[in-house]
Design an enzyme around this catalytic site. Structure first.
Site, PDB file in Angstrom:
ATOM      1  N   GLU A 598       5.657  -1.455  10.076  1.00  0.00           N
ATOM      2  CA  GLU A 598       4.450  -2.260  10.239  1.00  0.00           C
ATOM      3  C   GLU A 598       4.488  -3.263  11.399  1.00  0.00           C
ATOM      4  O   GLU A 598       4.308  -4.467  11.180  1.00  0.00           O
ATOM      5  CB  GLU A 598       4.134  -2.997   8.931  1.00  0.00           C
ATOM      6  CG  GLU A 598       3.811  -2.055   7.779  1.00  0.00           C
ATOM      7  CD  GLU A 598       3.449  -2.784   6.484  1.00  0.00           C
ATOM      8  OE1 GLU A 598       3.693  -4.019   6.409  1.00  0.00           O
ATOM      9  OE2 GLU A 598       2.943  -2.131   5.567  1.00  0.00           O
ATOM     10  N   GLU A 703       3.117   3.923   2.150  1.00  0.00           N
ATOM     11  CA  GLU A 703       2.961   2.938   1.079  1.00  0.00           C
ATOM     12  C   GLU A 703       1.547   3.028   0.504  1.00  0.00           C
ATOM     13  O   GLU A 703       0.566   3.137   1.253  1.00  0.00           O
ATOM     14  CB  GLU A 703       3.209   1.513   1.595  1.00  0.00           C
ATOM     15  CG  GLU A 703       4.625   1.237   2.081  1.00  0.00           C
ATOM     16  CD  GLU A 703       4.797  -0.202   2.568  1.00  0.00           C
ATOM     17  OE1 GLU A 703       3.926  -1.041   2.229  1.00  0.00           O
ATOM     18  OE2 GLU A 703       5.776  -0.486   3.280  1.00  0.00           O
TER      19      GLU A 703
END
Length: 831
Positions: A598, A703
């Site tokens: 991320e 995720e």
């Protein structure tokens, strides 16, 4: 220069000392015709003898006496003449120009005093007798005998006669009309002025000397016995001492304390004729040193006692610490104990081993099994072998890749059919990279400043290593991986961070211990046929400023003055781990190699991130990594990736993380609408981005969650509120839930124990999770976030699986998009 007679008087060697002791009292009068001033001596050093041996009488003049002829007057036979002559001399002295006004006044007063004394004597007063008694006591106290007193008296009388002659000579010179005398007076005017100044200085010196002698005399008197006559003894001590009074202290006069009273009864506490006090008082008896007051001596005793106590405490503490260290060392070296101390889990594999098998240089380090929390499933045979600069300590030398997690998945030693068979995996978040919402217990009990792993390890200090290693060893165990396989899971994404490999010394993170547990986790995955996705979750400088990157706050990776430095450190990290995991033992099990988790490309320079991604991918592939290389979408809209990195290194996977709870337009949807949103929107979006012709290409969802609220504790950072209940932002109470208008949104039910969940609520949660699984299986597959949490059941795949709101088998869900959405009965919309 003083004459010889003066010198003899000064040292008490005058021939008058041999005269008879019984003589009539006499006074000596200087002849009127004596005007000799050759005796004048202007050198003060030569006149100093006049005050070295005795004190001058108050009526003495400072003028010098002559040594010329003098006549003798018997004061007993001619008292009237003596008195009249004395008075005339005083009058002439007062009239003399060589006498200062202050001297004249003192002479006048002194003379008056003599007259009063003579009057008292003539009246038969007892004063003379008392005076003689005092003088007698003084002589006795000072230890003077009669011969010394008579000698001193003779010297005093001689000085008086000499001074009187000099005064008369001065007066005669100034009164004479003779020219020689007048000129001598004029010529000696300066000498007279100098003489007056010297007289005044001598007055001051005599006054100081008198005060000093008086003080010394008072001190000597205090040391002499106050009792004369009958001897006295101390009263015996009472049987009961009054409260607050010392039993051993004796308060007495100096005479009794010196112990010279023959009948004195005294308890020994420094009193009596003991040598220490005797020497002290004998030194003080001559006035050479003051007696230290008792309270000052007591103060020094107290100071000495305190210092002694402090020294004793320091010695005791040092001995205790030394013994503790020795005890720890002895415990560590105990080859049969199986553990270094009471801390830790199972260390039975150390039984029968000798700690000395570990080199001294490695003892106490991360390579020493006696320092580990537990040794379960670790090879405890010491080795200093490294690959890529990383230790292989703890690994077994053999492995087995023939295991498959279930019958639908090929074993590890067979290729996984990516693209044709979806990944069904879970994350083990919060294990090697901490997150406050996954393990809130690690962050409880501190101030709000402890918000991430950086601040937590800073707070823990020296205790951080033990605290975190215990967490690594116990939070997720081998049984968890067995359960994953049982639940139909076939992949595991393992978040870990750079401090497992190469932290800086000035960083507080626990260094390298998590590396050993990463290797053990991979071996657990191997044991149950689970393929691994390596996920570098925290990188130097923080790539997103979020708490799960290790340090919440600023983004310093590829950003700011040191951005390039941090980016280079992250490449060095990949240099090490890519070489290590390029070994043959990892080629079958590590099938996805992540570059970075991320990176926040909404704030970072997109071009810099893309360039770094290409560099990192090429680096790890050059070092032998054959696994697929995963990179994150950076939170950009997926449509933007249709044109970015299309011509990058081969074997890349785009990783996207999808959550509805962080989007205020999606979180407010009711239960059924959320399922519809996933099936109607995400299915098409994921399918498109996964296409190399219409989107970017191979895409995985790294995720996602079944949670439809942001109610989990610490989910939005430590201590921060929720969007759901309107407590997310200070000053903004806007609720984001289906019943926000009624302001009935509640987190209570979502955060309740799963055993309290209604069947309708469980059905919704399961259906919502399965809809997302279906959407992501339209691409390369999914990894649920996360496998295990302490208190957030909707984020825990394990909790949902065990409590019936996750599919019994991941590969066999009950709901697929396109099926009718089941009824959730009377499930309220406020949770």
């Amino acid at each position: 220069m003083p004459s010889q007679s003066r010198s003899r008087d000064r040292y008490g060697r005058d021939s008058d000392r041999d005269r008879s002791r019984v003589q009539p009292r006499r006074r000596y009068h200087v002849s009127e015709d004596d005007d000799d001033d050759d005796d004048f001596d202007d050198n003060p050093r030569d006149r100093r003898y006049r005050r070295d041996g005795y004190r001058r009488a108050p009526v003495d003049s400072r003028a010098y006496d002559s040594h010329d002829d003098y006549e003798v007057v018997d004061v007993e036979e001619e008292p009237r003449r003596y008195r009249s002559d004395t008075e005339r001399r005083r009058e002439r002295a007062r009239a003399s120009p060589g006498t200062s006004p202050r001297k004249r006044e003192r002479t006048r007063d002194s003379g008056g005093g003599h007259r009063r004394r003579r009057t008292e004597e003539s009246d038969g007063s007892q004063a003379p007798q008392a005076h003689r008694d005092r003088r007698s006591r003084t002589r006795r106290d000072r230890g003077l005998d009669d011969e010394d007193l008579e000698d001193a008296a003779r010297r005093l009388r001689r000085r008086e006669r000499e001074r009187e002659r000099e005064r008369r000579a001065e007066t005669s010179k100034h009164k004479s009309t003779d020219s020689s005398n007048s000129s001598a007076g004029l010529l000696n005017a300066n000498a007279l002025a100098k003489l007056r100044a010297q007289h005044e200085e001598l007055d001051r010196q005599e006054q100081r000397r008198a005060e000093k002698e008086a003080k010394a005399e008072r001190k000597r008197r205090r040391k002499r016995p106050a009792v004369e006559g009958q001897m006295r003894t101390l009263d015996p001590f009472p049987d009961e001492v009054p409260r607050g009074q010392s039993k051993g202290r004796i308060v007495s006069g100096a005479y009794l304390e010196e112990g010279r009273a023959p009948d004195m009864e005294v308890r020994l506490r420094g009193g009596g004729r003991g040598p220490p006090r005797e020497r002290r008082w004998e030194k003080d008896s001559d006035g050479s040193a003051p007696l230290t007051p008792f309270w000052k001596r007591k103060k020094w005793w107290w100071i000495g006692a305190i210092v002694l106590v402090i020294v004793v405490i320091i010695i005791v503490v040092a001995v205790v610490v030394s013994n503790n260290k020795k005890s720890d060392s002895d415990s560590d070296s105990d080859s049969n104990s199986g553990s270094s101390d009471s801390w830790g889990g199972d260390k039975s594999s150390l039984n029968g081993l000798d700690h000395d098998s570990i080199p001294k240089s490695a003892q106490g380090t991360v390579l020493d099994p006696w320092t580990w929390y537990e040794t379960t499933d670790f090879n405890v045979t010491y080795t200093d072998e490294t690959v890529g600069g990383l230790s292989v300590m703890g690994l077994n030398s053999t492995w087995d890749d023939s295991v498959a997690p279930n019958e639908n998945v090929p074993p590890l030693n067979k290729p996984f059919p990516y693209g044709s068979q979806p990944i069904r995996g879970v994350n083990i978040g919060g294990l090697l990279s901490l997150e406050p919402f996954i393990t809130p217990s690690l962050f409880e009990g501190y101030s709000s400043d402890v918000v991430d792993e950086y601040t937590l390890t800073t707070k823990l200090g020296d205790n951080a290593a033990r605290k975190l290693e215990e967490h690594y060893a116990t939070f997720i165990t081998e049984q968890d991986f067995a359960d994953m396989a049982e639940a139909g899971i076939d992949h595991v994404r393992i978040p870990f961070s750079y401090w497992a490999v190469n932290p800086r010394e000035d960083e507080p993170y626990v260094a390298k211990i998590s590396w050993r547990y990463l290797l053990r986790v991979i071996e657990y995955c191997r044991k149950y046929g689970l393929r691994v996705n390596l996920d570098p979750h925290g990188m130097p400088g923080s790539q997103n400023g979020m708490n799960h990157s290790g340090r919440q706050g600023s983004i310093r990776w590829l950003n700011g003055d040191d951005g390039d430095t941090y980016a280079q450190r992250s490449l060095e990290f990949h240099e090490k781990i890519s070489k290590f995991f390029a070994q043959d033992r990892y080629k079958n099990i590590i099938t996805i190699y992540g570059l970075i988790n991320e990176p926040y490309m909404l704030s970072l320079d997109v071009e810099k991130v893309l360039n770094w991604t290409v560099t990192a991918a090429e680096l790890v592939q050059k070092n032998g990594i054959t696994a697929k290389i995963a990179f994150h979408d950076g939170f950009l809209n997926l449509s933007k990736w249709k044109t970015m990195l299309k011509n990058g290194p081969s074997n890349l996977l785009l990783d996207t993380h999808q959550y509805t709870i962080y989007n205020v337009a999606q979180i407010v949807l009711n239960h059924t609408a959320k399922v519809n949103f996933v099936c109607n929107d995400w299915v098409g979006m994921i399918g498109e981005i996964n296409s190399t012709s219409e989107g970017w290409g191979p895409t995985i969802c790294g995720e996602f969650t079944q949670a439809d609220t942001d109610c989990a504790k610490n989910l939005n950072n430590v201590g921060r509120g929720t969007r759901w209940e309107g407590t997310y932002s200070e000053g903004d109470s806007t609720m984001y839930c289906p019943t926000a208008e009624q302001r009935t949104c509640s987190c209570t039910e979502a955060n309740a124990d799963p055993s309290e969940y209604s069947d309708d609520y469980k059905l919704f949660l399961k259906t919502y999770a399965e809809a997302q699984m279906y959407a992501f299986e339209q691409a390369q597959g999914w990894f649920y976030w996360t496998w295990h949490t302490e208190s957030a059941p909707q984020w825990s795949y394990k909790t949902g699986w065990k409590n019936g709101f996750m599919p019994a088998k991941a590969y066999n869900p009950d709901y697929k998009c396109g099926d009718d959405i089941p009824s959730f009965g009377n499930l309220p919309e406020y949770y």
